[in-house]
Design a protein around this motif. Sequence first.
Motif, short mmCIF file in Angstrom:
data_model
loop_
_atom_site.label_atom_id
_atom_site.label_comp_id
_atom_site.label_asym_id
_atom_site.label_seq_id
_atom_site.Cartn_x
_atom_site.Cartn_y
_atom_site.Cartn_z
N ASP A 1 1.07 -1.04 -0.11
CA ASP A 1 -0.13 0.08 0.54
C ASP A 1 0.93 0.99 0.20
O ASP A 1 0.44 2.52 -0.65
CB ASP A 1 -1.18 0.05 1.14
N GLU A 2 2.53 1.58 1.07
CA GLU A 2 2.79 2.08 0.96
C GLU A 2 3.63 3.38 -0.44
O GLU A 2 3.58 4.30 -0.84
CB GLU A 2 4.15 2.20 1.71
N SER A 3 4.19 1.93 -1.23
CA SER A 3 4.14 2.45 -3.19
C SER A 3 3.26 2.70 -4.24
O SER A 3 3.70 2.99 -4.58
CB SER A 3 5.30 1.22 -2.69
N LEU A 4 1.85 1.70 -3.55
CA LEU A 4 1.18 2.26 -4.96
C LEU A 4 1.30 3.82 -5.50
O LEU A 4 1.17 4.15 -7.26
CB LEU A 4 -0.18 1.18 -4.74
N PRO A 5 0.37 4.66 -4.46
CA PRO A 5 0.22 5.75 -4.75
C PRO A 5 2.00 6.29 -6.25
O PRO A 5 1.55 6.95 -7.10
CB PRO A 5 0.21 6.89 -3.78
N GLU A 6 2.77 6.12 -5.11
CA GLU A 6 4.24 5.64 -6.04
C GLU A 6 3.85 5.96 -7.42
O GLU A 6 4.82 6.29 -8.61
CB GLU A 6 5.28 6.63 -5.29
N LEU A 7 4.39 4.81 -7.63
CA LEU A 7 3.94 3.72 -8.44
C LEU A 7 3.38 4.46 -9.90
O LEU A 7 3.33 4.75 -10.99
CB LEU A 7 4.42 2.75 -7.74
#
Length: 331
Positions: free
Chosen positions: A22-28
């Motif tokens: 969940d932490e990386s999804l917006p940035e990806l």
Amino acid sequence: MRPSKSEPSVQVSVVVPLYNEDESLPELHDWIVRVMKENGYTYEILFIDDGSRDRSWEVIEALSGRNPHVRGIRFSRNYGKTAALQTGFQAINGRVVITMDADLQDSPDEIPDLYRMITEEGYDLVSGWKKKRYDPLSKTIPTKLYNAATRAISDVYLHDFNCGLKAYRCEVVKNMIIYGEMHRYIPVIAKWNGYDRIGEKVVQHRARKYGTTKFGLERFIYGFLDLLSIAFVNKFGRRPMHFFGSMGILMFFFGSMITLWLIAEKLWKIYMLKPYRNVTDNPLFFLALVVIILGTQFFLGGFIGELFVKQSVKKTGDYVIADIVGDEQNQ
């Protein structure tokens, strides 16, 4: 399988399998969108949530709500990366399919070059090669051994089979079925399906920014077993009698020869008036008997396998057809 005649509706489909990311999804997501806009691609992003226990699905829903090019599929539990990719491959619509991991260790900036290699250079599949890795030795050394074993068995000469960053022509992924841990061997399966224009590109490997790795050392054991499995199925899956029948005949022959030799030896000793013992008193006779029985079972197993294969082909006809010409008017 018959190839689809319809043109893909978008240029690039990005398939992202994930588990607790969940932490990386917006940035990806933002990174992928930026690359797509800079290059003028029509695109779709498909997130496959492999039974995450964190807020990954909530993040995917939010991303889909603000970007119509984002879709998501969620599993009820963790089935593994292979299941996620197989599901994603059947759901996408792009001319070129890009797969990448969700942990930001794969760079979306590689997408334009991968797309060009597929569309302009004519590759069926392009696999990333993380030449410089940011992984501990406990991971890099087994990876090198695994890659060497895969090259030796498959005759597909890639440096990094397990790199998550890959590009495919759409029909390549539509015409394959993967299961177990076979996502590592997609290039091998593609080649055995006739898609042998396989390329490799050195790609950037970034250090993990969020979370921890989801894979342990056991994946190399499972992966090697899957490699042996697909190698056997590819070679003998359509002709099991060639393997089991041949093994059965050889075993039956050697067992019979040993038995005949023991009988001949006894008869010769009787003729020469020498001491002898009964054939059934010789342990070698029982070994020969076991070999004969096993040979018979192998042969029957191959025969039964042939019957199943013939019925399966009649029902499914699941060979990969590259193209069809001349019969469209009869459809």
